[in-house]
Design a protein around this motif. Structure first.
Motif, PDB file in Angstrom:
ATOM      1  N   ILE A 111       1.129  -1.123  -0.046  1.00  0.00           N
ATOM      2  CA  ILE A 111      -0.490   0.414  -0.185  1.00  0.00           C
ATOM      3  C   ILE A 111       0.935   0.791  -0.295  1.00  0.00           C
ATOM      4  N   SER A 112       0.657   2.540  -0.031  1.00  0.00           N
ATOM      5  CA  SER A 112       0.667   3.083  -0.148  1.00  0.00           C
ATOM      6  C   SER A 112       0.994   4.582   1.193  1.00  0.00           C
ATOM      7  N   TRP A 113       1.862   5.112   1.877  1.00  0.00           N
ATOM      8  CA  TRP A 113       1.228   5.749   2.850  1.00  0.00           C
ATOM      9  C   TRP A 113       0.175   6.760   2.664  1.00  0.00           C
ATOM     10  N   GLU A 114       0.265   6.828   1.616  1.00  0.00           N
ATOM     11  CA  GLU A 114      -1.025   8.369   1.053  1.00  0.00           C
ATOM     12  C   GLU A 114      -2.280   7.894   1.693  1.00  0.00           C
ATOM     13  N   GLN A 115      -2.721   6.627   1.388  1.00  0.00           N
ATOM     14  CA  GLN A 115      -3.717   5.346   1.657  1.00  0.00           C
ATOM     15  C   GLN A 115      -3.853   5.258   3.551  1.00  0.00           C
ATOM     16  N   ILE A 116      -3.076   5.559   3.925  1.00  0.00           N
ATOM     17  CA  ILE A 116      -3.251   5.344   5.525  1.00  0.00           C
ATOM     18  C   ILE A 116      -3.893   6.887   6.275  1.00  0.00           C
ATOM     19  N   GLU A 117      -4.863   6.640   6.615  1.00  0.00           N
ATOM     20  CA  GLU A 117      -5.535   8.248   7.581  1.00  0.00           C
ATOM     21  C   GLU A 117      -5.005   8.160   9.014  1.00  0.00           C
ATOM     22  N   LYS A 118      -4.668   9.835   9.522  1.00  0.00           N
ATOM     23  CA  LYS A 118      -4.720   9.583  11.128  1.00  0.00           C
ATOM     24  C   LYS A 118      -5.785   8.690  11.643  1.00  0.00           C
ATOM     25  N   PRO A 119      -5.288   8.680  12.733  1.00  0.00           N
ATOM     26  CA  PRO A 119      -6.934   7.693  13.164  1.00  0.00           C
ATOM     27  C   PRO A 119      -7.796   8.662  13.760  1.00  0.00           C
ATOM     28  N   ASN A 120      -8.732   8.441  14.528  1.00  0.00           N
ATOM     29  CA  ASN A 120      -9.567   9.631  14.716  1.00  0.00           C
ATOM     30  C   ASN A 120     -10.952   8.896  16.425  1.00  0.00           C
ATOM     31  N   GLU A 121     -11.442   9.155  16.403  1.00  0.00           N
ATOM     32  CA  GLU A 121     -11.742   8.755  17.907  1.00  0.00           C
ATOM     33  C   GLU A 121     -12.677   7.769  18.000  1.00  0.00           C
ATOM     34  N   MET A 122     -13.251   7.238  16.491  1.00  0.00           N
ATOM     35  CA  MET A 122     -13.845   6.824  15.992  1.00  0.00           C
ATOM     36  C   MET A 122     -13.117   4.997  15.522  1.00  0.00           C
ATOM     37  N   SER A 123     -11.375   4.766  16.365  1.00  0.00           N
ATOM     38  CA  SER A 123     -10.753   3.338  15.546  1.00  0.00           C
ATOM     39  C   SER A 123     -10.941   2.904  16.522  1.00  0.00           C
ATOM     40  N   GLN A 124     -12.111   2.417  16.949  1.00  0.00           N
ATOM     41  CA  GLN A 124     -12.812   0.983  17.429  1.00  0.00           C
ATOM     42  C   GLN A 124     -12.018   1.599  19.419  1.00  0.00           C
ATOM     43  N   ASP A 128      -5.329   6.002  20.995  1.00  0.00           N
ATOM     44  CA  ASP A 128      -3.310   6.606  21.673  1.00  0.00           C
ATOM     45  C   ASP A 128      -2.789   4.894  21.006  1.00  0.00           C
ATOM     46  N   LEU A 129      -3.409   4.138  20.387  1.00  0.00           N
ATOM     47  CA  LEU A 129      -2.375   2.920  20.539  1.00  0.00           C
ATOM     48  C   LEU A 129      -1.853   3.193  18.850  1.00  0.00           C
ATOM     49  N   THR A 130      -3.065   3.662  18.399  1.00  0.00           N
ATOM     50  CA  THR A 130      -3.659   3.271  16.378  1.00  0.00           C
ATOM     51  C   THR A 130      -2.491   5.054  15.933  1.00  0.00           C
ATOM     52  N   ILE A 131      -1.835   4.334  14.914  1.00  0.00           N
ATOM     53  CA  ILE A 131      -0.448   5.062  14.158  1.00  0.00           C
ATOM     54  C   ILE A 131      -1.172   5.858  12.706  1.00  0.00           C
ATOM     55  N   GLY A 132      -1.952   4.751  12.175  1.00  0.00           N
ATOM     56  CA  GLY A 132      -2.476   4.685  10.732  1.00  0.00           C
ATOM     57  C   GLY A 132      -4.066   4.249  10.718  1.00  0.00           C
ATOM     58  N   VAL A 133      -4.461   4.068  10.032  1.00  0.00           N
ATOM     59  CA  VAL A 133      -6.681   3.638   9.545  1.00  0.00           C
ATOM     60  C   VAL A 133      -5.939   3.294   8.009  1.00  0.00           C
ATOM     61  N   VAL A 134      -6.458   2.343   7.491  1.00  0.00           N
ATOM     62  CA  VAL A 134      -6.281   1.190   6.276  1.00  0.00           C
ATOM     63  C   VAL A 134      -7.680   1.722   5.875  1.00  0.00           C
ATOM     64  N   VAL A 141      -8.367  -1.000   8.495  1.00  0.00           N
ATOM     65  CA  VAL A 141      -7.394  -2.070   8.918  1.00  0.00           C
ATOM     66  C   VAL A 141      -6.237  -1.347   9.834  1.00  0.00           C
ATOM     67  N   LEU A 142      -6.004  -1.273  11.413  1.00  0.00           N
ATOM     68  CA  LEU A 142      -5.259  -0.668  12.062  1.00  0.00           C
ATOM     69  C   LEU A 142      -4.202  -0.619  11.802  1.00  0.00           C
ATOM     70  N   LEU A 143      -3.060  -0.096  11.551  1.00  0.00           N
ATOM     71  CA  LEU A 143      -1.630   0.159  11.746  1.00  0.00           C
ATOM     72  C   LEU A 143      -1.244   0.257  14.133  1.00  0.00           C
ATOM     73  N   LEU A 144      -1.225  -0.068  14.260  1.00  0.00           N
ATOM     74  CA  LEU A 144      -1.109  -0.094  15.580  1.00  0.00           C
ATOM     75  C   LEU A 144       0.352   0.511  16.304  1.00  0.00           C
ATOM     76  N   ASP A 145       0.245   1.932  17.328  1.00  0.00           N
ATOM     77  CA  ASP A 145       1.582   1.661  17.790  1.00  0.00           C
ATOM     78  C   ASP A 145       2.854   0.941  18.063  1.00  0.00           C
ATOM     79  N   TYR A 146       2.950  -0.252  17.354  1.00  0.00           N
ATOM     80  CA  TYR A 146       4.352  -0.720  18.737  1.00  0.00           C
ATOM     81  C   TYR A 146       5.287  -0.302  19.704  1.00  0.00           C
ATOM     82  N   GLU A 147       5.757   0.800  19.223  1.00  0.00           N
ATOM     83  CA  GLU A 147       6.811   1.250  19.834  1.00  0.00           C
ATOM     84  C   GLU A 147       5.629   1.386  21.563  1.00  0.00           C
ATOM     85  N   LYS A 148       5.002   2.257  21.210  1.00  0.00           N
ATOM     86  CA  LYS A 148       4.684   2.450  22.713  1.00  0.00           C
ATOM     87  C   LYS A 148       3.715   0.839  23.414  1.00  0.00           C
ATOM     88  N   ILE A 149       3.219   0.059  22.620  1.00  0.00           N
ATOM     89  CA  ILE A 149       2.464  -1.103  23.483  1.00  0.00           C
ATOM     90  C   ILE A 149       4.203  -2.006  23.667  1.00  0.00           C
TER      91      ILE A 149
END
Length: 301
Positions: A111-124, A128-134, A141-149
């Motif tokens: 995928i392209s990073w342009e397809q990835i949106e920043k998370p909002n309040e509706m990201s399940q 706080d643990l999501t860096i992007g929504v595809v 598909v949620l991309l998690l903040d694995y570093e924070k975890i």
């Protein structure tokens, strides 16, 4: 599964390859560059007094690796999955290896990073643990903040600010632009750099926003750019390539500060023209490199 063979992307294309996996009824993704291999679950040795999200440790080819139950780390019911399909995703980030237990692994998507949106309040409920929504054709598909975890569960992974010398006032005159999508890491960088004397900091949440800040004729000039690699909209490699291909901004030093400075990704950073690359969590090394890139003499010189 061993990754990185035959799936590397050309440097600076703003693309990534994501391994899709399931936890309960949710679909998640992890950058293939973070994954060393995917294995069947093995016996886990329980560690006393460990974090509740940490299952224990495993021994994998003479390495001791902590195991994090990803379903518990994100607040899902670990019993929603089937033990028969569970997998361990062995990842490397922040110079350490960790295994994430997931309920199933499906496939790899480019995928392209342009397809990835920043998370909002509706990201399940995982903002706080999501860096992007595809947004895929059939689901999100949620991309998690694995570093924070990992930061929350494994204390040894935390940003290393130890050993830094006292604050130097001359650093305050250097203007630093920082592209980092993780809220946690932005705060850690802010605390660390402010304490060292770098107080003129401008933070952005992705590469596109950093490029706009850099090229805004009304904005102040920046002496150096620090960028993560993984960011929605525009990744750090693509940002670096744009800067170094620009006749106006090519002389601005770019430091890549990422948990992914390993092997092939280091060479990617070289190919797009990064002036320096530092692996998280080495904050003192970052401060020293900022001094070098902004023309400050070493303390005592």
């Amino acid at each position: 599964m061993e990754n990185n063979n035959g799936i590397l992307l050309e440097s600076g294309t703003n693309e990534l390859e994501v391994i899709m996996f399931g936890i309960g009824r949710g679909t998640f993704g992890i950058n293939v560059m973070k994954v060393r291999e995917i294995i069947q679950p093995v016996d886990v040795t329980i560690m006393p007094h460990s974090h509740p999200h940490m299952e224990g440790i495993i021994r994998l080819r003479e390495e001791i690796i902590p195991v994090i139950d990803l379903s518990e780390a994100i607040g899902f019911d670990r019993n929603e999955g089937s033990a028969q399909t569970d997998k361990l995703i062995v990842s490397e980030l922040n110079q350490m290896k960790v295994a994430f237990r997931v309920h199933e692994v499906s496939r790899i998507h480019r995928i392209s990073w342009e397809q990835i949106e920043k998370p909002n309040e509706m990201s399940q409920g995982l903002k706080d643990l999501t860096i992007g929504v595809v947004k895929m054709e059939d689901n999100m598909v949620l991309l998690l903040d694995y570093e924070k975890i990992v930061y929350d569960v494994v204390p040894d992974s935390r940003l290393d600010g130890s050993g830094e010398e006292e604050s130097r006032p001359e650093r305050a005159s250097r203007h630093v632009l920082i592209a980092e999508d993780s809220n946690m890491l932005r705060q850690l960088l802010d605390d660390t750099l402010q304490a060292s004397g770098y107080t003129s900091l401008t933070f952005t949440g992705d590469g596109r926003e950093a490029w706009e800040k850099l090229t805004d004729a009304r904005a102040k000039a920046f002496d150096v750019v620090i960028t993560d690699i993984e960011m929605p909209g525009m990744d750090g490699h693509h940002l670096t390539k744009k800067i170094k291909e620009s006749s106006e901004w090519k002389d601005v030093p770019v430091i890549i500060f990422s948990s992914l400075i390993t092997g092939d990704l280091y060479h990617k950073g070289e190919r797009v023209g990064a002036d320096a690359q530092i692996s998280k969590p080495q904050a003192p090394e970052l401060v020293d490199m900022l001094d070098k890139m902004t023309g400050l003499k070493a303390a005592g010189v």
